[in-house]
Design a protein around this motif. Structure first.
Motif, PDB file in Angstrom:
ATOM      1  N   ASP A  56       0.831  -1.207   0.000  1.00  8.63           N
ATOM      2  CA  ASP A  56       0.000   0.000   0.000  1.00  8.63           C
ATOM      3  C   ASP A  56       0.870   1.264   0.000  1.00  8.63           C
ATOM      4  N   ALA A  57       1.405   1.603  -1.164  1.00  2.00           N
ATOM      5  CA  ALA A  57       2.273   2.782  -1.292  1.00  2.00           C
ATOM      6  C   ALA A  57       1.507   4.069  -0.993  1.00  2.00           C
ATOM      7  N   GLY A  58       0.218   4.110  -1.297  1.00  2.00           N
ATOM      8  CA  GLY A  58      -0.583   5.302  -1.018  1.00  2.00           C
ATOM      9  C   GLY A  58      -0.612   5.631   0.459  1.00  2.00           C
ATOM     10  N   TYR A  59      -0.764   4.609   1.308  1.00  2.00           N
ATOM     11  CA  TYR A  59      -0.767   4.844   2.748  1.00  2.00           C
ATOM     12  C   TYR A  59       0.607   5.320   3.204  1.00  2.00           C
ATOM     13  N   LEU A  60       1.660   4.735   2.658  1.00  2.00           N
ATOM     14  CA  LEU A  60       3.008   5.155   3.045  1.00  2.00           C
ATOM     15  C   LEU A  60       3.199   6.639   2.745  1.00  2.00           C
ATOM     16  N   LEU A  61       2.782   7.073   1.580  1.00  2.00           N
ATOM     17  CA  LEU A  61       2.907   8.497   1.237  1.00  2.00           C
ATOM     18  C   LEU A  61       2.045   9.373   2.132  1.00  2.00           C
ATOM     19  N   LEU A  75       7.114   0.765  -4.520  1.00  3.48           N
ATOM     20  CA  LEU A  75       7.556  -0.377  -3.729  1.00  3.48           C
ATOM     21  C   LEU A  75       8.346  -1.328  -4.611  1.00  3.48           C
ATOM     22  N   ASP A  76       9.313  -2.003  -4.017  1.00  2.00           N
ATOM     23  CA  ASP A  76      10.117  -2.980  -4.738  1.00  2.00           C
ATOM     24  C   ASP A  76       9.349  -4.299  -4.787  1.00  2.00           C
ATOM     25  N   PRO A  77       8.904  -4.720  -5.960  1.00  4.46           N
ATOM     26  CA  PRO A  77       8.113  -5.951  -6.039  1.00  4.46           C
ATOM     27  C   PRO A  77       8.912  -7.205  -5.696  1.00  4.46           C
ATOM     28  N   GLY A  78      10.233  -7.103  -5.655  1.00  3.27           N
ATOM     29  CA  GLY A  78      11.076  -8.249  -5.317  1.00  3.27           C
ATOM     30  C   GLY A  78      11.250  -8.460  -3.819  1.00  3.27           C
ATOM     31  N   ALA A 110      14.899 -11.901  -3.562  1.00  2.00           N
ATOM     32  CA  ALA A 110      15.500 -12.930  -4.413  1.00  2.00           C
ATOM     33  C   ALA A 110      15.632 -14.248  -3.650  1.00  2.00           C
ATOM     34  N   GLY A 111      14.643 -14.539  -2.803  1.00  5.61           N
ATOM     35  CA  GLY A 111      14.634 -15.786  -2.050  1.00  5.61           C
ATOM     36  C   GLY A 111      15.549 -15.828  -0.839  1.00  5.61           C
ATOM     37  N   ARG A 112      16.244 -14.736  -0.576  1.00  5.78           N
ATOM     38  CA  ARG A 112      17.187 -14.687   0.552  1.00  5.78           C
ATOM     39  C   ARG A 112      16.643 -13.812   1.675  1.00  5.78           C
TER      40      ARG A 112
END
Length: 137
Positions: A56-61, A75-78, A110-112
């Motif tokens: 929820d990037a809108g809430y963050l802003l 947001l970073d989708p990874g 990246a799975g880590r």
């Protein structure tokens, strides 16, 4: 706002990502939907972590101080945010105007597994708690 609420409804978690206890709808979901404001700096920190976790990037802003808020925030989708530990709080209570929250936010990229350690500063702006800035402890 309706677009943001619709996006949340599709993938709304049952448990709150912030780990505070009640389910998402009763915990951070109320803040994300605009039904309530965070009562403390820690509550705002938890709601911001949950916003990262559900995308929820809108809430963050909207919970960012006007003097430090970026024009856009992607947001970073990874990254998948997996857990939050509150390490320390200084002020930020019901009658304070400023406070800090030190935390460890756990995520996978990246799975880590990885951890972000930060000390965030919060202030009241127009009577509401907002995120000001952060430093690495």
């Amino acid at each position: 706002m309706a677009e943001r609420a619709g996006r949340q409804a599709a993938g709304t978690p049952r448990a709150c990502p912030c780990g505070a206890g009640p389910g998402y709808a009763e915990c951070c979901g109320r803040l994300h939907r605009g039904e309530a404001d965070a009562a403390t700096a820690e509550a705002l920190m938890r709601s911001r972590f949950s916003a990262f976790a559900i995308g929820d990037a809108g809430y963050l802003l909207s919970s960012w101080h006007s003097s430090t808020r970026p024009r856009r925030f992607d947001l970073d989708p990874g990254q998948r945010w997996t857990g939050l530990e509150i390490v320390d709080t200084d002020r930020g209570g019901l009658f304070d105007t400023a406070g800090t929250v030190e935390f460890r936010a756990h995520y996978r990229e990246a799975g880590r597994p990885a951890t972000l350690v930060e000390r965030s500063r919060f202030v009241r702006e127009d009577g509401r708690w907002v995120y000001l800035d952060a430093e690495q402890p």
